[in-house]
Motif scaffolding. Structure first.
Motif, PDB file in Angstrom:
ATOM      1  N   ALA A 653     -29.901  -4.769 -11.489  1.00 31.94           N
ATOM      2  CA  ALA A 653     -28.516  -4.660 -11.894  1.00 31.94           C
ATOM      3  C   ALA A 653     -28.184  -6.122 -12.274  1.00 31.94           C
ATOM      4  N   TRP A 654     -27.218  -5.910 -13.266  1.00 30.10           N
ATOM      5  CA  TRP A 654     -26.827  -7.024 -14.092  1.00 30.10           C
ATOM      6  C   TRP A 654     -25.094  -7.030 -14.744  1.00 30.10           C
ATOM      7  N   PHE A 655     -24.520  -8.106 -14.646  1.00 32.34           N
ATOM      8  CA  PHE A 655     -23.381  -8.104 -15.305  1.00 32.34           C
ATOM      9  C   PHE A 655     -23.343  -8.197 -16.949  1.00 32.34           C
ATOM     10  N   VAL A 656     -22.375  -7.206 -17.739  1.00 36.86           N
ATOM     11  CA  VAL A 656     -22.437  -7.546 -18.927  1.00 36.86           C
ATOM     12  C   VAL A 656     -20.965  -8.057 -19.620  1.00 36.86           C
ATOM     13  N   LYS A 657     -20.957  -8.737 -20.524  1.00 35.27           N
ATOM     14  CA  LYS A 657     -19.782  -9.247 -21.163  1.00 35.27           C
ATOM     15  C   LYS A 657     -18.937  -8.278 -21.910  1.00 35.27           C
ATOM     16  N   THR A 658     -19.733  -7.382 -22.632  1.00 33.67           N
ATOM     17  CA  THR A 658     -18.971  -6.339 -23.585  1.00 33.67           C
ATOM     18  C   THR A 658     -19.459  -4.990 -23.417  1.00 33.67           C
ATOM     19  N   LEU A 659     -18.473  -4.008 -23.512  1.00 36.71           N
ATOM     20  CA  LEU A 659     -18.674  -2.688 -23.586  1.00 36.71           C
ATOM     21  C   LEU A 659     -18.590  -2.305 -25.046  1.00 36.71           C
ATOM     22  N   LEU A 660     -19.621  -1.588 -25.814  1.00 38.61           N
ATOM     23  CA  LEU A 660     -19.571  -1.440 -27.179  1.00 38.61           C
ATOM     24  C   LEU A 660     -19.248  -0.015 -27.444  1.00 38.61           C
ATOM     25  N   PRO A 661     -18.204   0.424 -27.863  1.00 30.57           N
ATOM     26  CA  PRO A 661     -17.679   1.798 -27.824  1.00 30.57           C
ATOM     27  C   PRO A 661     -18.351   2.468 -29.156  1.00 30.57           C
ATOM     28  N   PRO A 689     -13.152   8.113 -21.793  1.00 27.31           N
ATOM     29  CA  PRO A 689     -12.142   7.781 -22.585  1.00 27.31           C
ATOM     30  C   PRO A 689     -11.281   6.804 -21.884  1.00 27.31           C
ATOM     31  N   ASP A 690     -11.303   6.757 -20.746  1.00 20.72           N
ATOM     32  CA  ASP A 690     -10.182   5.960 -19.873  1.00 20.72           C
ATOM     33  C   ASP A 690     -11.004   4.592 -19.273  1.00 20.72           C
ATOM     34  N   ILE A 691     -12.213   4.446 -19.915  1.00 14.33           N
ATOM     35  CA  ILE A 691     -12.739   2.990 -19.439  1.00 14.33           C
ATOM     36  C   ILE A 691     -12.105   1.870 -20.337  1.00 14.33           C
ATOM     37  N   THR A 692     -11.359   0.979 -19.717  1.00 10.31           N
ATOM     38  CA  THR A 692     -10.720  -0.337 -20.471  1.00 10.31           C
ATOM     39  C   THR A 692     -10.500  -1.481 -19.296  1.00 10.31           C
ATOM     40  N   PRO A 693     -10.665  -2.554 -19.759  1.00  7.67           N
ATOM     41  CA  PRO A 693     -10.930  -2.924 -21.179  1.00  7.67           C
ATOM     42  C   PRO A 693     -12.285  -2.800 -21.248  1.00  7.67           C
ATOM     43  N   LEU A 694     -12.767  -3.428 -22.494  1.00  8.92           N
ATOM     44  CA  LEU A 694     -14.121  -3.148 -22.977  1.00  8.92           C
ATOM     45  C   LEU A 694     -14.712  -4.570 -23.070  1.00  8.92           C
ATOM     46  N   SER A 695     -13.985  -5.518 -22.910  1.00 12.92           N
ATOM     47  CA  SER A 695     -14.524  -7.103 -22.893  1.00 12.92           C
ATOM     48  C   SER A 695     -14.179  -7.769 -21.587  1.00 12.92           C
ATOM     49  N   PHE A 696     -15.061  -8.668 -21.277  1.00 14.64           N
ATOM     50  CA  PHE A 696     -14.856  -9.197 -19.850  1.00 14.64           C
ATOM     51  C   PHE A 696     -15.306 -10.808 -20.086  1.00 14.64           C
ATOM     52  N   GLN A 697     -14.869 -11.519 -19.191  1.00 18.21           N
ATOM     53  CA  GLN A 697     -14.938 -12.985 -19.272  1.00 18.21           C
ATOM     54  C   GLN A 697     -16.287 -12.977 -18.003  1.00 18.21           C
ATOM     55  N   LYS A 698     -17.419 -13.269 -18.553  1.00 15.38           N
ATOM     56  CA  LYS A 698     -18.608 -13.232 -17.584  1.00 15.38           C
ATOM     57  C   LYS A 698     -18.640 -14.665 -16.870  1.00 15.38           C
ATOM     58  N   ASP A 699     -18.671 -14.283 -15.420  1.00 17.24           N
ATOM     59  CA  ASP A 699     -18.787 -15.578 -14.812  1.00 17.24           C
ATOM     60  C   ASP A 699     -20.330 -16.232 -14.542  1.00 17.24           C
ATOM     61  N   SER A 700     -20.626 -17.337 -15.121  1.00 19.66           N
ATOM     62  CA  SER A 700     -22.071 -17.480 -15.280  1.00 19.66           C
ATOM     63  C   SER A 700     -22.615 -17.803 -13.794  1.00 19.66           C
ATOM     64  N   THR A 701     -21.801 -17.960 -12.795  1.00 21.22           N
ATOM     65  CA  THR A 701     -22.505 -18.015 -11.447  1.00 21.22           C
ATOM     66  C   THR A 701     -22.437 -16.618 -10.802  1.00 21.22           C
ATOM     67  N   ALA A 702     -22.016 -15.711 -11.299  1.00 22.82           N
ATOM     68  CA  ALA A 702     -21.999 -14.315 -10.819  1.00 22.82           C
ATOM     69  C   ALA A 702     -23.146 -13.847 -10.401  1.00 22.82           C
TER      70      ALA A 702
END
Length: 811
Positions: A653-661, A689-702
């Protein structure tokens, strides 16, 4: 009472005969050996994780991650709650495998003929003829156990139908419902579906007969009873059917949302399988005569001619040692028909073929017409692409026909109808009321028809080139001379087997002629035909399935041996996937030892198949990375396998910064071609359709890590100072996987066409995915209630029969 006891003893001794015949043919099972079945070896690889979990925990996982990246185990022998019909099935198949399936063939067909009022001696011969039909034996040899299982119960359903139309409504209902329940539990719906096509033909024949004889009321009552019986048999298998339907929609058998092919061209719209895939195995029209002549088209792709081969003579004359020449001629590619691979011909027996023709002349009434109609239907549909007019119509307009591949296998319906007609021909022949002149005339016509076929096939030989689909490959490796010798061998077996079939027909015809002329008694003819049938069919069966196919039990229980490469991979303590390009989606060896993105199944996960077609087969490493493929099997300079480490695998598993629609499935799968899979994920906003927001501030230590693994329960630990979207390298399957954050049910969604994702709040959290399929609980409740109802019907039927028996005794 005496008559009842006598009949009981007769049936008991017939049962013992079937047990002896089953064990005699597969006698190595008495030594503890098992037949090597390639498909079962692959199944064992697929089901290894499921079996290990079941043994360790005493419960079903209903999910495995060892094959295809993850899939439900519904089609891998999952055990469902309250599946008492499966326990009954195991009781019926008490012999060691595969003798149990052969016994099932025998007993089911015997009961059918008894329900048709056939004398037990003829019924026993008919059962042996059906069971030893070459196709039914070869499917046991290659491991099509589910198919054999389903075929074994078809005669029992037919027996229930026959009883019902004979106005034996109570036992007709009970036998039909019970047989239908057992049939569905065998889990080969293609055979069940093809049998239902025969039932339609039977229904039409009985309807026409009812109209002619003005008995429509009885027809309607019978149909109503049968519909109720079938419905009850279906309900008894509610869990299996509901789970299979759920999985089928998710698999390659379901409808895809893609409207393009991997090359970008428009994709033909279909709700089932591709037409070319459906008809890949289609009988050639002339090839169908191997029902009468086994090696008319070579027999199989691996024939053993030994020293009798032209190829053997040529090789030894060229100086090759006899042992090497014999090794080569033990697997000659003699098959030259229209199908890609054939393990044996669908031979029903020359005598059965002859008696079938005799039956067309002698047998009268509705039974004759549904047997002839069913035979013709099965023959025409088995031609597949070689009779495109009918096949295209069925694929386009007949419900569910496009859900199944290998249309050639519908010939099992013919292989069911032919021996019934053959035995009914003998029933008519033995009737004292039938004039001797009519019997002789029917015999004469039947012999002339067979002679006509033989002469025609001899004449047609000159028009055949005996060239097979793979000949150019063999020519490339072995040269023109060897290929010429193989073609001469094909011609030789064509002639020899044609003569063989003619001899058996003539022997049977002479025996029948002697009976009609009162030179021999009915019992002698019955015995003679029984022995001739066995020598004919078993002689062909042993060419393809014999004691050489048996191995030590351990070899089938552990079909794959751990290699140095497997041991090396096993030293890695992580949870990851392994990909063997040589297996692709058609091998389960990797699944036996590791978690794999490959596997072996006719109904593969549809999205994974798409992913392979669009990306994996094109070596898109981004896709392998997101599937957490840590090792790719490669070959070194000496040809030995070794695990090539993929250092870029994304992990569990991993965290992402952006969801590309994207707006549709086409855009979603195409986006993977250039996606930065470690920082981005693509989401189909049409589905979510209800998934928002699509961009996130990725924590580098997460961090997010898999802390506990079980095939049906995954636990992760997430630490992040920001809300984020986590992508999990697990197959998205909406019907059953439930996500929890700190014990609270939390929605998740699909990204990257195939994976799971969910929003994770800031902080330290426990994330769990549990496979809790609702279909198991709902289906289990329906199954239990239906099984109890069927049990009450059976007890009621027994009570009713005992009451009637006592009344007859008293009177």
């Amino acid at each position: 009472m005496k008559i009842g006891i006598k009949a009981l003893f007769v049936h008991f001794f017939v049962l013992v005969l079937f047990i002896i015949a089953s064990l005699a043919y597969f006698h190595p099972v008495l030594q503890g050996k098992k037949i090597f079945q390639s498909d079962i070896a692959q199944y064992t690889g697929m089901a290894k994780e499921q079996a290990d979990f079941r043994n360790a925990n005493g419960e079903e996982p209903y999910w495995t991650n060892s094959a295809f990246g993850g899939m439900p185990t519904y089609q891998l022998g999952a055990n469902y709650p309250h599946n008492y019909v499966k326990q009954l099935d195991r009781l019926i198949r008490f012999l060691p495998r595969p003798a149990d399936y052969l016994f099932l063939y025998f007993i089911g067909f015997y009961i059918l003929l008894c329900c048709m009022k056939v004398d037990y001696r003829l019924a026993a011969i008919g059962a042996l003829a059906f069971g030893f039909s070459t196709y039914l034996i070869i499917i046991l040899g290659v491991g099509h156990n589910a198919k054999a299982h389903a075929i074994g119960y078809l005669p029992l359903i037919l027996a229930g139908i026959v009883l019902t139309f004979r106005k034996k409504y109570i036992w007709g209902f009970i036998l039909t419902a019970l047989a239908m329940a057992l049939e569905i539990s065998a889990n080969h719906y293609q055979m069940t579906f093809y049998f239902m096509l025969l039932v339609l033909v039977v229904g039409i024949a009985y309807l026409v007969d009812a109209i002619i004889n003005k008995t429509l009321k009885n027809f309607v009552i019978s149909v109503g009873i049968l519909v109720g019986a079938v419905f009850l048999g279906i309900l008894v298998n509610a869990t299996s059917l509901m789970a299979t339907k759920e999985y089928a929609d998710w698999s390659t058998r379901g409808k895809t949302e893609l409207t393009i092919n991997p090359d970008g061209s428009p994709k033909a719209s279909t709700s089932g399988l591709d037409k070319e895939y459906i008809t890949q195995y289609s009988y050639g029209i002339a090839e169908s005569m191997n029902l009468f002549v086994p090696r008319l088209f070579g027999g199989s792709n691996s024939e053993n001619l030994g020293t009798e081969s032209n190829a053997y003579t040529y090789l030894t004359n060229q100086g090759l040692s006899r042992s090497k020449a014999l090794e080569f001629t033990s697997g000659l590619p003699l098959y030259w028909g229209d199908q890609p691979i054939v393990a044996a011909p669908a031979y029903i027996g020359a005598i059965i073929f002859f008696l079938f023709i005799l039956g067309i002349i002698l047998v009268q009434g509705r039974v004759k017409w549904w047997l002839v109609g069913g035979t013709i239907m099965a023959l025409l549909l088995s031609w597949g692409k070689n009779f495109g007019l009918l096949t295209d119509f069925m694929i386009e307009y007949f419900p569910l026909y496009d859900k199944f591949r290998a249309v050639s296998s519908i010939q099992v319906i013919l292989e069911l109808c032919a021996p019934i007609m053959a035995i009914l021909a003998l029933v008519e022949l033995f009737k004292p009321s039938l004039e001797k002149s009519r019997k002789l005339n029917a015999l004469k016509i039947s012999v002339l028809v067979v002679l006509g076929f033989v002469i025609l096939l001899f004449l047609l030989k000159g028009t055949f080139d005996f060239v097979g689909q793979s000949d150019e490959t063999y020519r490339k490796y072995f040269g023109d001379e060897i290929m010429t010798m193989i073609q001469l061998d094909r011609e030789s077996v064509y002639i020899s087997d044609l003569i063989r079939s003619l001899v058996y027909v003539l022997l049977a015809a002479v025996a029948i002629w002697l009976y009609i002329k009162e030179r021999i008694k009915e019992n002698i003819l019955t015995l003679a035909l029984g022995f001739l049938l066995l020598f004919d069919l078993v002689g062909i069966d042993l060419r393809y399935v014999n004691e050489d196919d048996f191995v030590r039990a351990r070899q089938m229980e552990e079909p794959f041996q751990e290699t140095a490469m497997d041991k090396q991979i096993a030293e890695d303590p992580g949870i990851f996937r392994v990909y063997d390009p040589s297996e692709g989606l058609n091998g389960a060896r990797t699944s036996y030892f590791h978690q794999s993105i490959g596997g072996y199944h006719a109904a593969k996960p549809g999205a994974l198949q798409d992913l392979f077609d669009f990306h994996v087969y094109k070596n898109n490493m981004r896709v392998l990375n997101m599937l957490n493929v840590k090792y790719v099997v490669q070959q070194d300079e000496e040809g030995s396998d070794y695990p090539a480490l993929n250092p870029y695998a994304n992990g569990n598993a991993w965290f992402v910064k952006t969801l590309l629609p994207v707006k549709n499935a086409n855009q979603e799968i195409q986006a993977l071609d250039s996606l930065d899979v470690i920082n981005e994920a693509v989401i189909n906003t049409n589905d979510f359709p209800d998934i928002t927001p699509l961009s996130f501030q990725k924590d580098s230590t997460a961090t997010i890590k898999l802390t506990n693994y079980s095939p049906n329960h995954l636990t992760y630990r997430s630490i992040s100072t920001q809300e984020a979207v986590a992508v999990f390298s697990e197959m998205y399957y909406a019907n059953g996987w439930i996500a929890y954050i700190d014990g609270i049910k939390t929605p998740h969604f699909k990204v990257n066409y195939i994976l799971r994702a969910m929003k994770v709040p800031a902080g330290n959290h426990k994330i769990e995915f549990k496979f809790e399929p609702e279909v198991i609980e709902t289906g289990g409740t329906i199954t239990l209630a239906s099984t109890l109802l069927l049990g009450l019907f059976i007890l009621g039927g027994i009570g009713f029969s005992l009451r009637n028996f006592r009344k007859k005794e008293e009177s």
